[in-house]
Write an enzyme that holds these catalytic residues in place. Structure first.
Site, PDB file in Angstrom:
ATOM      1  N   SER A 126       0.821  -1.198   0.000  1.00 57.28           N
ATOM      2  CA  SER A 126       0.000   0.000   0.000  1.00 57.28           C
ATOM      3  C   SER A 126       0.867   1.264   0.000  1.00 57.28           C
ATOM      4  O   SER A 126       1.733   1.427  -0.856  1.00 57.28           O
ATOM      5  CB  SER A 126      -0.972  -0.045   1.175  1.00 57.28           C
ATOM      6  OG  SER A 126      -2.022   0.876   0.996  1.00 57.28           O
TER       7      SER A 126
ATOM      8  N   ASP B 184      -5.616  -3.547  -2.278  1.00 58.35           N
ATOM      9  CA  ASP B 184      -4.542  -3.183  -1.354  1.00 58.35           C
ATOM     10  C   ASP B 184      -3.711  -4.376  -0.876  1.00 58.35           C
ATOM     11  O   ASP B 184      -4.244  -5.387  -0.429  1.00 58.35           O
ATOM     12  CB  ASP B 184      -5.189  -2.501  -0.145  1.00 58.35           C
ATOM     13  CG  ASP B 184      -4.222  -1.681   0.660  1.00 58.35           C
ATOM     14  OD1 ASP B 184      -3.266  -2.265   1.205  1.00 58.35           O
ATOM     15  OD2 ASP B 184      -4.417  -0.454   0.757  1.00 58.35           O
TER      16      ASP B 184
END
Length: 259
Positions: free
Chosen positions: A40, A152
């Site tokens: 991320s 993510d």
């Protein structure tokens, strides 16, 4: 022979700007970084660092991530934010380069939404891989690439320390910026989603400690949310302070390492 040092930069939204402070202190004290893995926001900071940008430049980049520069809301189907604007910014910052061109080896972690698999990007266009890794479920429209849908990286690997180990690191430093903010303000569905993700990641900390890690740096970012990009200066400073506390341990680990 010097040990190879790797750093894992974890997920955490805006709180991941503290990673910049971590890298600034390691740079200041001549701690070499031979491998980087990021999930991320960690993939974004890590990629820019691996391109050769120093800590001061990374700090300047941090001020570009104000919401007004990347929010492009869309009619909700698979996410509220289309992600086109941030992808354009990513291409600009990474100059369209590929992962395999970077000065420091980098692995970017993402999640295959359809089968739950952890995906490790070690080649390909940097901006595409980062866009996949930062796709917070429900917030960003998933990144579609080569027939797969990505969300993510923090969904499957919040702080990819084991990935750094697989890359060949002898000494592993992990920067963990996940936290659970208690009694947060809930003003929108986005706040609900982000708090739910924080809860999930908090549980991952409880049940999956970073056993492969030599040093864990946990900046105290409890008072900041995943959206606190306007607090870049404060977050970077917090990252610096926590890393300074861990410097003696890091140096001791490197000095005592034996092949």
């Amino acid at each position: 022979m010097q040990p190879k040092v790797g750093i894992a930069l974890g997920a955490g939204g805006a709180r991941g700007l503290a990673h910049i402070g971590v890298l600034q202190v390691l740079e200041k004290h001549n701690i070499p970084i031979d491998f980087v893995a990021g999930s991320s926001i960690g993939s974004l900071v890590g990629a820019l660092y691996c391109m050769g940008h120093d800590g001061a430049t990374l700090e300047q980049f941090a001020y570009l991530f104000h919401e007004k520069f990347y929010l492009d809301f869309t009619v909700p189907k698979m996410g509220f934010i289309s992600g086109k604007r941030i992808k354009e910014l990513l291409y600009l910052l990474t100059k369209g380069k590929r992962i395999e061109e970077l000065k420091i080896p980098l692995t970017i972690v993402a999640t295959d939404l359809l089968n739950g698999e952890k995906v490790l990007f070690r080649e390909g266009v940097i901006a595409d891989a980062i866009r996949a890794s930062i796709s917070i479920p429900g917030i960003f429209v998933p990144e579609e690439h080569n027939g797969r849908l990505y969300v993510d990286g923090g969904v499957v690997d919040r702080v990819p320390a084991s990935v750094v180990k697989e890359m060949g690191a002898d000494i592993i430093i992990a920067a963990d910026v996940s936290t659970l903010k208690t009694k947060p303000q809930m003003n929108s569905v986005i706040d609900v989603i982000l708090q739910s993700i924080d809860i999930m990641q908090h549980e991952m900390v409880r049940f999956h400690e970073l056993n492969t890690t030599d040093v864990i740096i946990r900046p105290n970012v409890n008072n900041y949310s995943l959206r606190s990009f306007d607090a870049a200066e404060e977050l970077i400073e917090i990252g610096k302070r926590e890393t300074e506390k861990q410097l003696a341990t890091i140096k001791k680990r490197i000095a005592s390492w034996k092949e």
